[in-house]
Design an enzyme around this catalytic site. Structure first.
Site, mmCIF file in Angstrom:
data_model
loop_
_atom_site.group_PDB
_atom_site.id
_atom_site.type_symbol
_atom_site.label_atom_id
_atom_site.label_comp_id
_atom_site.label_asym_id
_atom_site.label_seq_id
_atom_site.Cartn_x
_atom_site.Cartn_y
_atom_site.Cartn_z
ATOM 1 N N GLY A 1 -1.261 16.556 7.268
ATOM 2 C CA GLY A 1 -2.388 16.158 8.112
ATOM 3 C C GLY A 1 -2.021 16.000 9.565
ATOM 4 N N HIS B 1 18.463 -24.845 -18.346
ATOM 5 C CA HIS B 1 19.921 -24.674 -18.424
ATOM 6 C C HIS B 1 20.262 -23.657 -19.504
ATOM 7 C CE1 HIS B 1 24.167 -25.702 -18.612
ATOM 8 N NE2 HIS B 1 24.027 -25.841 -19.925
HETATM 9 C C1 LIG Z 1 17.242 4.851 0.200
HETATM 10 C C2 LIG Z 1 16.256 3.768 0.555
HETATM 11 C C3 LIG Z 1 16.152 2.658 -0.244
HETATM 12 C C4 LIG Z 1 15.240 1.661 0.082
HETATM 13 N N1 LIG Z 1 15.197 0.550 -0.722
HETATM 14 C C5 LIG Z 1 14.332 -0.421 -0.441
HETATM 15 C C6 LIG Z 1 14.256 -1.575 -1.270
HETATM 16 O O1 LIG Z 1 14.993 -1.720 -2.247
HETATM 17 N N2 LIG Z 1 13.345 -2.532 -0.960
HETATM 18 C C7 LIG Z 1 12.518 -2.411 0.105
HETATM 19 O O2 LIG Z 1 11.689 -3.300 0.314
HETATM 20 N N3 LIG Z 1 12.579 -1.348 0.922
HETATM 21 C C8 LIG Z 1 13.461 -0.348 0.677
HETATM 22 N N4 LIG Z 1 13.505 0.749 1.483
HETATM 23 C C9 LIG Z 1 12.540 0.864 2.593
HETATM 24 C C10 LIG Z 1 11.178 1.322 2.036
HETATM 25 O O3 LIG Z 1 11.334 2.526 1.331
HETATM 26 C C11 LIG Z 1 10.127 1.515 3.126
HETATM 27 O O4 LIG Z 1 10.127 0.425 4.016
HETATM 28 C C12 LIG Z 1 8.764 1.610 2.464
HETATM 29 O O5 LIG Z 1 8.724 2.718 1.614
HETATM 30 C C13 LIG Z 1 7.604 1.641 3.461
HETATM 31 O O6 LIG Z 1 7.416 2.912 3.963
HETATM 32 P P1 LIG Z 1 6.084 3.312 4.721
HETATM 33 O O7 LIG Z 1 4.887 2.896 3.959
HETATM 34 O O8 LIG Z 1 6.172 2.892 6.120
HETATM 35 O O9 LIG Z 1 6.195 4.901 4.675
HETATM 36 P P2 LIG Z 1 6.496 5.898 3.494
HETATM 37 O O10 LIG Z 1 6.500 5.274 2.153
HETATM 38 O O11 LIG Z 1 7.694 6.668 3.907
HETATM 39 O O12 LIG Z 1 5.213 6.823 3.528
HETATM 40 C C14 LIG Z 1 4.982 7.749 4.518
HETATM 41 C C15 LIG Z 1 4.327 8.951 3.874
HETATM 42 O O13 LIG Z 1 3.750 9.744 4.897
HETATM 43 C C16 LIG Z 1 3.823 11.097 4.501
HETATM 44 N N5 LIG Z 1 3.639 11.891 5.718
HETATM 45 C C17 LIG Z 1 4.349 11.835 6.864
HETATM 46 N N6 LIG Z 1 3.818 12.678 7.780
HETATM 47 C C18 LIG Z 1 2.759 13.266 7.186
HETATM 48 C C19 LIG Z 1 1.794 14.242 7.597
HETATM 49 N N7 LIG Z 1 1.816 14.776 8.815
HETATM 50 N N8 LIG Z 1 0.855 14.640 6.719
HETATM 51 C C20 LIG Z 1 0.794 14.121 5.471
HETATM 52 N N9 LIG Z 1 1.663 13.194 5.035
HETATM 53 C C21 LIG Z 1 2.630 12.772 5.880
HETATM 54 C C22 LIG Z 1 5.183 11.213 3.835
HETATM 55 O O14 LIG Z 1 5.200 12.288 2.916
HETATM 56 C C23 LIG Z 1 5.294 9.856 3.117
HETATM 57 O O15 LIG Z 1 4.905 9.928 1.775
HETATM 58 C C24 LIG Z 1 14.409 1.776 1.213
HETATM 59 C C25 LIG Z 1 14.511 2.906 2.030
HETATM 60 C C26 LIG Z 1 15.428 3.882 1.718
HETATM 61 C C27 LIG Z 1 15.528 5.101 2.604
#
Ligand SMILES: Cc1cc2nc3c(=O)[nH]c(=O)nc-3n(C[C@H](O)[C@H](O)[C@H](O)COP(=O)(O)OP(=O)(O)OC[C@H]3O[C@@H](n4cnc5c(N)ncnc54)[C@H](O)[C@@H]3O)c2cc1C
Ligand SMILES: NC(=O)c1ccc[n+]([C@@H]2O[C@H](COP(=O)([O-])OP(=O)(O)OC[C@H]3O[C@@H](n4cnc5c(N)ncnc54)[C@H](O)[C@@H]3O)[C@@H](O)[C@H]2O)c1
Length: 494
Positions: A131, A461
């Site tokens: 998007g 406990h």
């Molecule tokens: C390896 C790893 C382990 C982690 N472990 C933890 C944990 O144990 N606990 C914890 O709390 N947090 C953890 N995190 C952090 C956590 O994953 C993120 O903070 C959380 O997923 C929130 O992400 P978000 O909602 O900001 O974005 P995301 O979940 O990354 O979602 C963004 C979405 O946007 C989509 N997107 C981007 N651009 C476009 C576009 N132009 N068109 C359509 N779709 C698009 C992508 O495909 C993606 O699905 C971890 C991160 C990593 C990398």
């Protein structure tokens, strides 16, 4: 609602296409925004989520949950290696990474089905496509067959997340390093994995890969592992890594990368004025994140960015464009799934006319090494930097009887308590199941209960949380800047 024909500009080309009207359009389906979609759709709103790849975003597909799944496999491997300690004798250990990966993939598939089912039940629409804005509150989606749709929302949420950042080190991109995405898909144990970055991703995956049998070297330009934590925490992590045979190179500035990850890769780095070259078979980059804000037409929608490329938002998570909101990491939110879910609450309430902000949120987190590190509230470093005096309660895990039954006595609990009241300012557990122990302390902090409530409660406990009794019954030490007369008054009154 419904469709209308509209002239919209997409780049330089003008196109005439039916615009589909929605109450809410979400670009990027991370956890917080997915919950937003389900919530508003179940209230009868017309909601669409556009995601180019992942049902539910990173957390269930490539981040939190799959990494914890793989980490747990590594923990089992560690138990098998320790089996004789428990009186169990095995004929050795064989690690089959395709099977480790298959277990993870099956979990992810199950989560995807669960999410799709929830989409169906709530009536929210999941659109798999890429998007970008083509005008105010209007998005064009390119589907996998190359066709496009135009969606306009009365409100729009941007939640495109972040991706692994690649530092500008010569040769790094060309070496095609693993990020967490590829590391979680490995079908073999790397002979020698070099991990660049001693933060969350680096530490969790370094320990897991070591436990699967890889030689592992962690490199960081800071002088401690997880350098923002207190020194006793970073020291304990260093001891753990040392005991598990994980090599570390800290205070190391990488100058050049050559070769190719998966074959042979070399890193030249400077440390203490000396240049060293290290050679490994694989390189994992875990040096932080970069926002997904390029090429999504934000300028056509009036959405501005901060100087480091995140969406510019106010404390209500409104962007600079009316009716466009932000959720999750792309908004500069602390990088945890649970905080993105709280972002959803902020946006939800504001859309319903209730004033709610991101200001002053208390954010817990858990690093899922084994043992875990769980933290909430102030660290000692933060308290000292802010000139906040505190009493420090600290207990080695040997003092927690449940930990003895498990043979998991590594680590400690520590709590900072205000000097002029009994309120808890901060809590750290470096301990088995630390994240679960923290939850009780967090509840007390939310309810502003004095620490004595935890000390005087009857805990079952033997549980780990029972350790809060000896922790809070111990004699506290105090921060050095506490005036002697205050300390005296505290000890007289207690
Ligand atoms: C390896 C790893 C382990 C982690 N472990 C933890 C944990 O144990 N606990 C914890 O709390 N947090 C953890 N995190 C952090 C956590 O994953 C993120 O903070 C959380 O997923 C929130 O992400 P978000 O909602 O900001 O974005 P995301 O979940 O990354 O979602 C963004 C979405 O946007 C989509 N997107 C981007 N651009 C476009 C576009 N132009 N068109 C359509 N779709 C698009 C992508 O495909 C993606 O699905 C971890 C991160 C990593 C990398
Ligand atoms: N258990 C969890 O909750 C969990 C797990 C994984 C990730 N996360 C989230 O994802 C975020 C991103 O994780 P991350 O590990 O990529 O980032 P991070 O910010 O946690 O750690 C990055 C590390 O890389 C180092 N670094 C940066 N540039 C470098 C360079 N050029 N050379 C050497 N070292 C360098 C930094 O000093 C730091 O130690 C985390 O901050 C966390 O919020 C959470």
């Amino acid at each position: 609602m419904g469709t209308s024909t509209n002239r919209t500009r997409a780049g330089n080309a003008s196109l005439e296409q039916a615009v589909e009207d929605y109450d809410l359009v979400i670009l990027g389906g991370g956890t917080g925004s997915t919950v937003a979609a389900w919530t508003f759709a179940s209230q009868g709103q017309r909601v669409a989520v556009i995601d180019r790849k992942y049902i539910g975003g990173s957390c269930p597909n490539i981040a939190c949950l799959p990494s914890k799944n793989v980490l747990h496999g590594a923990r089992v491997a560690s138990y098998i290696r320790r089996s004789e300690e428990f009186g169990l004798f095995t004929d050795g250990l064989r690690v089959e990474m395709p099977a480790v990966r298959a277990r993870k993939r099956a979990m992810v598939m199950g989560l995807n089905e669960m999410y799709l089912d929830q989409y169906k039940r709530t009536g929210a629409e999941f659109i798999c496509g890429s998007g970008r804005f083509v005008g105010p509150k209007t998005l064009e989606v390119t589907l996998s067959d190359g066709s496009t749709r135009l969606l306009r929302g009365s409100n729009v949420i941007v939640s495109t997340g972040t991706r692994a950042a690649l530092s500008a080190i010569p040769g790094l991109t060309e070496a095609r390093p693993l990020t967490h995405v590829e590391a979680l898909e490995l079908d073999h144990v790397p002979a020698h994995l070099i991990v660049l970055g001693a933060g969350y991703v680096g530490l969790e995956l370094a320990q897991a890969m070591r436990r699967f049998g890889s030689r592992v070297t962690v490199i960081d330009h800071n002088d401690r592992l997880l350098h923002r934590e207190d020194d006793d925490v970073t020291g304990a992590l260093a001891d753990l890594f040392g005991d598990e045979g994980i090599e570390t190179a800290l205070n190391a500035s990488v100058k050049k990368v050559s070769g190719r990850s998966g074959e042979s890769v070399m890193l030249d780095f400077e440390q203490d004025g000396r240049t060293t070259t290290i050679e490994g078979t694989h390189l994992l980059v875990a040096t932080g994140r970069q926002p997904n804000t390029e090429d999504i037409g934000l300028e056509l929608a009036g959405v501005q960015l901060t100087s480091d490329g995140y969406l510019k938002v106010n404390e209500r998570l409104q962007t600079t464009a009316t009716g466009v909101w932000a959720i999750g990491e792309v908004a500069g939110t602390p990088q945890f799934t649970h905080v993105s879910v709280d972002d959803f609450r902020v946006v939800r309430d504001n859309l319903m006319g209730i004033h709610r902000t991101t200001t002053g949120r208390q954010i817990p987190y858990t690093l899922f090494t084994d043992p875990e590190l769980a933290r909430i509230g102030l660290t000692e470093k933060e308290a000292q930097a802010q000139g906040i005096a505190y009493r420090l309660f600290k207990l080695p895990m040997e003092g927690v009887l449940r930990a003895r039954t498990l043979s998991e006595t590594r680590g400690f609990l520590k709590a900072l308590v205000a000097i002029d009241s009994d309120f808890i300012l901060g809590f750290t557990a470096f301990a088995v199941e630390a994240g679960e122990i923290m939850a009780s302390v967090q509840t007390a902090m939310i309810a502003t209960l004095p620490y004595t409530t935890l000390r005087d409660a009857i805990w079952a406990h033997p549980t780990l949380v029972e350790g809060l009794i000896p922790l809070f019954s111990s004699t506290p030490s105090s921060s050095t800047d506490i005036p002697a007369q205050v300390l005296e008054a505290v000890s007289v009154n207690s």
